[in-house]
Design a protein around this motif. Structure first.
Motif, PDB file in Angstrom:
ATOM      1  N   ILE A 147       0.828  -1.212   0.000  1.00  0.00           N
ATOM      2  CA  ILE A 147       0.000   0.000   0.000  1.00  0.00           C
ATOM      3  C   ILE A 147       0.861   1.260   0.000  1.00  0.00           C
ATOM      4  CG2 ILE A 147      -1.812   1.265   1.244  1.00  0.00           C
ATOM      5  CD1 ILE A 147      -2.660  -1.490   0.058  1.00  0.00           C
ATOM      6  N   GLY A 148       1.959   1.257   0.743  1.00  0.00           N
ATOM      7  CA  GLY A 148       2.842   2.424   0.798  1.00  0.00           C
ATOM      8  C   GLY A 148       3.412   2.765  -0.562  1.00  0.00           C
ATOM      9  N   SER A 149       3.888   1.774  -1.281  1.00  0.00           N
ATOM     10  CA  SER A 149       4.450   2.016  -2.606  1.00  0.00           C
ATOM     11  C   SER A 149       3.361   2.459  -3.585  1.00  0.00           C
ATOM     12  CB  SER A 149       5.148   0.759  -3.129  1.00  0.00           C
ATOM     13  OG  SER A 149       5.890   1.047  -4.281  1.00  0.00           O
ATOM     14  N   GLU A 150       2.196   1.849  -3.484  1.00  0.00           N
ATOM     15  CA  GLU A 150       1.090   2.260  -4.354  1.00  0.00           C
ATOM     16  C   GLU A 150       0.736   3.730  -4.120  1.00  0.00           C
ATOM     17  OE1 GLU A 150      -3.533   1.104  -5.416  1.00  0.00           O
ATOM     18  OE2 GLU A 150      -2.287  -0.362  -4.373  1.00  0.00           O
ATOM     19  N   LYS A 151       0.679   4.158  -2.859  1.00  0.00           N
ATOM     20  CA  LYS A 151       0.389   5.565  -2.547  1.00  0.00           C
ATOM     21  C   LYS A 151       1.470   6.482  -3.096  1.00  0.00           C
ATOM     22  CE  LYS A 151      -2.406   4.949   1.612  1.00  0.00           C
ATOM     23  NZ  LYS A 151      -2.486   5.155   3.067  1.00  0.00           N
ATOM     24  N   THR A 152       2.738   6.051  -3.000  1.00  0.00           N
ATOM     25  CA  THR A 152       3.851   6.834  -3.548  1.00  0.00           C
ATOM     26  C   THR A 152       3.652   7.068  -5.037  1.00  0.00           C
ATOM     27  OG1 THR A 152       5.444   6.109  -1.880  1.00  0.00           O
ATOM     28  CG2 THR A 152       6.338   6.754  -4.025  1.00  0.00           C
ATOM     29  N   ILE A 153       3.312   6.018  -5.752  1.00  0.00           N
ATOM     30  CA  ILE A 153       3.118   6.111  -7.204  1.00  0.00           C
ATOM     31  C   ILE A 153       1.909   6.988  -7.522  1.00  0.00           C
ATOM     32  CG2 ILE A 153       2.640   4.782  -9.289  1.00  0.00           C
ATOM     33  CD1 ILE A 153       4.113   2.400  -7.803  1.00  0.00           C
ATOM     34  N   LEU A 154       0.803   6.767  -6.838  1.00  0.00           N
ATOM     35  CA  LEU A 154      -0.405   7.564  -7.076  1.00  0.00           C
ATOM     36  C   LEU A 154      -0.167   9.041  -6.753  1.00  0.00           C
ATOM     37  CD1 LEU A 154      -3.114   5.124  -5.652  1.00  0.00           C
ATOM     38  CD2 LEU A 154      -2.680   5.662  -8.074  1.00  0.00           C
ATOM     39  N   ASN A 155       0.582   9.323  -5.685  1.00  0.00           N
ATOM     40  CA  ASN A 155       0.884  10.713  -5.312  1.00  0.00           C
ATOM     41  C   ASN A 155       1.747  11.425  -6.337  1.00  0.00           C
ATOM     42  OD1 ASN A 155      -0.588  10.613  -2.941  1.00  0.00           O
ATOM     43  ND2 ASN A 155       1.176  10.080  -1.669  1.00  0.00           N
ATOM     44  N   ASN A 156       2.371  10.667  -7.230  1.00  0.00           N
ATOM     45  CA  ASN A 156       3.195  11.241  -8.290  1.00  0.00           C
ATOM     46  C   ASN A 156       2.513  11.154  -9.653  1.00  0.00           C
ATOM     47  OD1 ASN A 156       6.053  12.221  -7.479  1.00  0.00           O
ATOM     48  ND2 ASN A 156       5.654  10.468  -6.151  1.00  0.00           N
ATOM     49  N   TRP A 177       1.359   3.839 -14.809  1.00  0.00           N
ATOM     50  CA  TRP A 177       2.075   4.723 -15.738  1.00  0.00           C
ATOM     51  C   TRP A 177       2.011   6.159 -15.225  1.00  0.00           C
ATOM     52  CZ3 TRP A 177       4.941   3.119 -19.800  1.00  0.00           C
ATOM     53  CH2 TRP A 177       4.775   1.806 -20.225  1.00  0.00           C
ATOM     54  N   ILE A 178       3.131   6.837 -15.327  1.00  0.00           N
ATOM     55  CA  ILE A 178       3.202   8.268 -15.009  1.00  0.00           C
ATOM     56  C   ILE A 178       3.601   8.983 -16.298  1.00  0.00           C
ATOM     57  CG2 ILE A 178       4.380  10.093 -13.717  1.00  0.00           C
ATOM     58  CD1 ILE A 178       4.845   8.074 -11.469  1.00  0.00           C
ATOM     59  N   THR A 179       2.753   9.899 -16.744  1.00  0.00           N
ATOM     60  CA  THR A 179       3.073  10.717 -17.911  1.00  0.00           C
ATOM     61  C   THR A 179       3.908  11.898 -17.449  1.00  0.00           C
ATOM     62  OG1 THR A 179       1.017  10.045 -18.989  1.00  0.00           O
ATOM     63  CG2 THR A 179       2.092  12.050 -19.820  1.00  0.00           C
ATOM     64  N   LEU A 180       5.020  12.113 -18.166  1.00  0.00           N
ATOM     65  CA  LEU A 180       5.939  13.188 -17.767  1.00  0.00           C
ATOM     66  C   LEU A 180       5.651  14.498 -18.486  1.00  0.00           C
ATOM     67  CD1 LEU A 180       9.200  11.058 -17.759  1.00  0.00           C
ATOM     68  CD2 LEU A 180       7.743  11.647 -15.828  1.00  0.00           C
TER      69      LEU A 180
END
Length: 180
Positions: A147-156, A177-180
């Protein structure tokens, strides 16, 4: 040597000045039975100087280990006490394994430094570098129960794509996926 300012922290490529902290970081993960994500060859390198040398091999096609991809390893250093609190690796492109399970970025926070928001800020700090090397979107995966890593990714800005099963490690991984 690449250094990226990140407010009260900075990202820097591995250096001998952090040799003892590399040893401590590795041991903290071994004691916690952690997976050392985003640490490159740290698990197999007991000696910090060997680890630094191995990380450098990933930066050039002439020295790249077989089956690997060009990657930049960063340490996340807290400025106030010059302490190594995290590691993050940026893979410049995919091989078959990374396209399915590993993604462009792997990261970890030293177990004794977790739950302080460091992973979110570390990931955010490395995104401009990803743009600089020509990436326009990045894939990041995490174990479906992390959950911690998922929140990190979602927060970015991570957008969930799918969950895949990695048979070699008997894990289900969420893909974002994170679009830059």
């Amino acid at each position: 040597m690449i250094t990226i300012d990140a407010g009260g922290f900075f990202l820097v490529e591995p250096s001998e000045i952090y040799a003892e902290q590399i040893r401590e970081y590795r041991q903290d993960f071994l004691d916690a039975n952690g997976s050392m994500d985003g640490c490159g060859p740290l698990r197999k390198c007991e000696d910090p100087i060997t680890y630094i040398s191995e990380c450098k091999k990933y930066t050039r096609s002439e020295t790249l280990p077989k089956e690997e991809v060009i990657a930049t390893q960063f340490f996340y250093i807290r400025k106030s006490d010059d302490r190594l609190v995290g590691m993050i690796q940026v893979r410049h492109y995919f091989n078959d394994y990374l396209s399915q399970y590993g993604g462009h970025i792997g990261y970890s926070i030293k177990p004794s430094e977790r739950r302080k928001g460091y992973a979110t800020s570390m990931l955010n700090a490395v995104l401009p570098y990803c743009r600089e090397i020509g990436l326009d979107k990045i894939l990041i995966t995490c174990i479906d129960s992390n959950i911690g890593s998922e929140k990190t990714i979602l927060n970015n800005g991570g957008i969930y794509e799918s969950t895949v099963y990695e048979p070699g490690k008997n894990l289900s991984l969420k893909r974002f996926w994170i679009t830059l």
